[in-house]
Scaffold this motif. Structure first.
Motif, PDB file in Angstrom:
ATOM      1  N   ASN A 159       0.816  -1.209   0.000  1.00 54.40           N
ATOM      2  CA  ASN A 159       0.000   0.000   0.000  1.00 54.40           C
ATOM      3  C   ASN A 159       0.854   1.267   0.000  1.00 54.40           C
ATOM      4  N   PRO A 160       0.857   2.020  -1.096  1.00 53.91           N
ATOM      5  CA  PRO A 160       1.751   3.187  -1.172  1.00 53.91           C
ATOM      6  C   PRO A 160       1.423   4.296  -0.192  1.00 53.91           C
ATOM      7  N   VAL A 215      -4.606   8.200  -5.811  1.00 53.41           N
ATOM      8  CA  VAL A 215      -3.835   7.444  -4.820  1.00 53.41           C
ATOM      9  C   VAL A 215      -3.440   8.385  -3.682  1.00 53.41           C
ATOM     10  N   GLU A 216      -4.347   8.522  -2.730  1.00 51.17           N
ATOM     11  CA  GLU A 216      -4.063   9.354  -1.572  1.00 51.17           C
ATOM     12  C   GLU A 216      -4.881   8.869  -0.386  1.00 51.17           C
ATOM     13  N   SER A 217      -4.439   9.264   0.798  1.00 48.14           N
ATOM     14  CA  SER A 217      -5.086   8.823   2.030  1.00 48.14           C
ATOM     15  C   SER A 217      -6.293   9.681   2.369  1.00 48.14           C
ATOM     16  N   GLU A 218      -7.254   9.041   3.021  1.00 50.53           N
ATOM     17  CA  GLU A 218      -8.297   9.784   3.710  1.00 50.53           C
ATOM     18  C   GLU A 218      -7.751  10.176   5.085  1.00 50.53           C
ATOM     19  N   GLY A 254       1.473  10.371   8.745  1.00 51.73           N
ATOM     20  CA  GLY A 254       0.437   9.939   7.808  1.00 51.73           C
ATOM     21  C   GLY A 254       0.275   8.445   7.676  1.00 51.73           C
ATOM     22  N   HIS A 255       1.095   7.684   8.393  1.00 50.23           N
ATOM     23  CA  HIS A 255       1.088   6.225   8.250  1.00 50.23           C
ATOM     24  C   HIS A 255      -0.284   5.630   8.537  1.00 50.23           C
ATOM     25  N   PHE A 256      -0.887   6.014   9.644  1.00 47.99           N
ATOM     26  CA  PHE A 256      -2.137   5.369  10.038  1.00 47.99           C
ATOM     27  C   PHE A 256      -3.316   5.802   9.170  1.00 47.99           C
ATOM     28  N   ASP A 257      -3.280   7.004   8.622  1.00 42.93           N
ATOM     29  CA  ASP A 257      -4.308   7.368   7.641  1.00 42.93           C
ATOM     30  C   ASP A 257      -4.188   6.483   6.406  1.00 42.93           C
ATOM     31  N   GLY A 258      -2.948   6.157   6.018  1.00 43.04           N
ATOM     32  CA  GLY A 258      -2.739   5.254   4.893  1.00 43.04           C
ATOM     33  C   GLY A 258      -3.249   3.858   5.175  1.00 43.04           C
ATOM     34  N   VAL A 259      -2.970   3.376   6.393  1.00 41.86           N
ATOM     35  CA  VAL A 259      -3.465   2.055   6.810  1.00 41.86           C
ATOM     36  C   VAL A 259      -4.990   2.033   6.795  1.00 41.86           C
ATOM     37  N   GLY A 260      -5.592   3.067   7.381  1.00 46.12           N
ATOM     38  CA  GLY A 260      -7.046   3.139   7.420  1.00 46.12           C
ATOM     39  C   GLY A 260      -7.658   3.210   6.030  1.00 46.12           C
ATOM     40  N   SER A 261      -7.021   3.953   5.148  1.00 45.14           N
ATOM     41  CA  SER A 261      -7.548   4.125   3.789  1.00 45.14           C
ATOM     42  C   SER A 261      -7.591   2.808   3.027  1.00 45.14           C
ATOM     43  N   VAL A 262      -6.509   2.045   3.092  1.00 47.50           N
ATOM     44  CA  VAL A 262      -6.488   0.790   2.327  1.00 47.50           C
ATOM     45  C   VAL A 262      -7.397  -0.250   2.957  1.00 47.50           C
ATOM     46  N   LEU A 263      -7.439  -0.306   4.285  1.00 44.88           N
ATOM     47  CA  LEU A 263      -8.282  -1.314   4.931  1.00 44.88           C
ATOM     48  C   LEU A 263      -9.768  -1.009   4.753  1.00 44.88           C
ATOM     49  N   LYS A 264     -10.133   0.247   4.800  1.00 43.36           N
ATOM     50  CA  LYS A 264     -11.528   0.609   4.535  1.00 43.36           C
ATOM     51  C   LYS A 264     -11.941   0.087   3.167  1.00 43.36           C
ATOM     52  N   ARG A 265     -11.076   0.242   2.181  1.00 48.84           N
ATOM     53  CA  ARG A 265     -11.377  -0.221   0.821  1.00 48.84           C
ATOM     54  C   ARG A 265     -11.401  -1.744   0.738  1.00 48.84           C
ATOM     55  N   LEU A 266     -10.439  -2.389   1.388  1.00 47.65           N
ATOM     56  CA  LEU A 266     -10.411  -3.858   1.370  1.00 47.65           C
ATOM     57  C   LEU A 266     -11.646  -4.444   2.047  1.00 47.65           C
ATOM     58  N   PHE A 267     -12.050  -3.849   3.173  1.00 48.86           N
ATOM     59  CA  PHE A 267     -13.249  -4.336   3.861  1.00 48.86           C
ATOM     60  C   PHE A 267     -14.486  -4.160   2.974  1.00 48.86           C
ATOM     61  N   ASP A 268     -14.537  -3.061   2.211  1.00 41.91           N
ATOM     62  CA  ASP A 268     -15.664  -2.830   1.302  1.00 41.91           C
ATOM     63  C   ASP A 268     -15.674  -3.853   0.161  1.00 41.91           C
ATOM     64  N   ILE A 269     -14.501  -4.203  -0.331  1.00 44.63           N
ATOM     65  CA  ILE A 269     -14.395  -5.146  -1.452  1.00 44.63           C
ATOM     66  C   ILE A 269     -14.716  -6.569  -1.002  1.00 44.63           C
TER      67      ILE A 269
END
Length: 281
Positions: A57-58, A103-106, A124-139
């Motif tokens: 996750n970039p 490609v940016e964080s929420e 910004g690390h945890f915003d990046g973690v949250g952003s990708v996991l929110k999307r993965l959980f949705d998928i």
């Protein structure tokens, strides 16, 4: 089964769900190891079907060099999973499958505890973690998702994330998997040579020392002892050592017998950054 597109994954999972199967998700950035395997095995003990996502996750890297050097070998990872858990569904999306064109964080309001330790040193690390996991959980729409306690602060972030988003997924924390010398299993360990792997045992020794001292020593004296341990090993650079209350993960200099505490550590061995933590009770 290796799936690259979220549409194909969702079609596969929809069939599984209609058949009454529960779905577990183990999110990873690849470079799979025994620690991941322990998470996957635990997921199988809780769920009928398990999805392992492999996605570097970039948005959670604040260091471009670290992102570039992060170990990647999807075919090797897929073979690893095929050998150990052949029924695992492997999801290996490209960046645009996760982030579309942006490609940016929420930004999330996780709370004060992200201002310390990893949050302090990885902006910004945890915003990046949250952003990708929110999307993965949705998928994936998993019933449960599994995370190792090696990244304990991240585990708490993920639990806060689903509280914020209201996503219907249970977050399960799993004990840290360690090698025979106590070193926490990590994808970054692949970047260490044999001599460095031996040296890296210092992290576990430091945490064990902190735990043995905790009941009868002040936080300040423990911090001083850990600092001395790392100063005696010039190949290491200690980034932080923190003792925190487990309930809020905020560093403390005092002890309350009614509270539970945990020690966190991050250190560089050469160019490789390693983290770990341990309960002090």
């Amino acid at each position: 089964m290796v799936i690259n597109s979220k549409m194909s994954l969702q079609e596969t999972l929809e069939i599984a769900k209609k058949e009454g199967n529960t779905i577990g998700l183990v999110p990873t950035m690849g470079a799979l190891h025994e620690g991941h395997l322990s998470l996957i095995n635990f997921a199988y003990s809780q769920c009928d079907k398990v999805v392992v996502s492999i996605f570097v996750n970039p948005t959670q890297f604040n260091n471009a060099s670290d992102l570039e050097k992060y170990p990647r070998n999807v075919s090797k990872d897929a073979e690893f999973l095929k050998t150990h858990n052949p029924e695992t569904i492997v999801f290996t999306p490209e960046v645009n499958e996760i982030y579309s064109d942006k490609v940016e964080s929420e930004a999330f309001e996780f709370g004060d505890f992200i201002n310390f330790m990893e949050g302090e040193f990885r902006t910004g690390h945890f915003d990046g973690v949250g952003s990708v996991l929110k999307r993965l959980f949705d998928i994936v729409k998993p019933d449960k998702a599994f995370f190792g306690e090696k990244d304990y602060q991240q585990l708490r972030v993920v639990k806060k994330l689903v509280e914020i988003t209201g996503q219907n997924v249970e977050i399960i924390g799993c004990p840290t998997s360690r090698n025979e010398f106590g070193l926490a299993q990590s994808s970054r360990n692949y970047r260490l040579n044999d001599a460095q792997l031996k040296e890296a045992e210092l992290i576990y020794k430091a945490l064990t020392k902190a735990k043995s001292m905790f009941s009868s020593n002040s936080v300040e004296s423990i911090e001083k002892e850990i600092k001395h341990m790392f100063e005696a090993q010039p190949s290491f650079e200690l980034e932080y050592f923190s003792i925190v209350k487990e309930k809020d993960l905020i560093p403390t200099k005092t002890k309350d017998p009614k509270e539970h505490y945990r020690a966190f550590i991050a250190a560089f061995l050469g160019e490789v950054r390693l983290i770990d933590n341990m309960a002090l009770y």
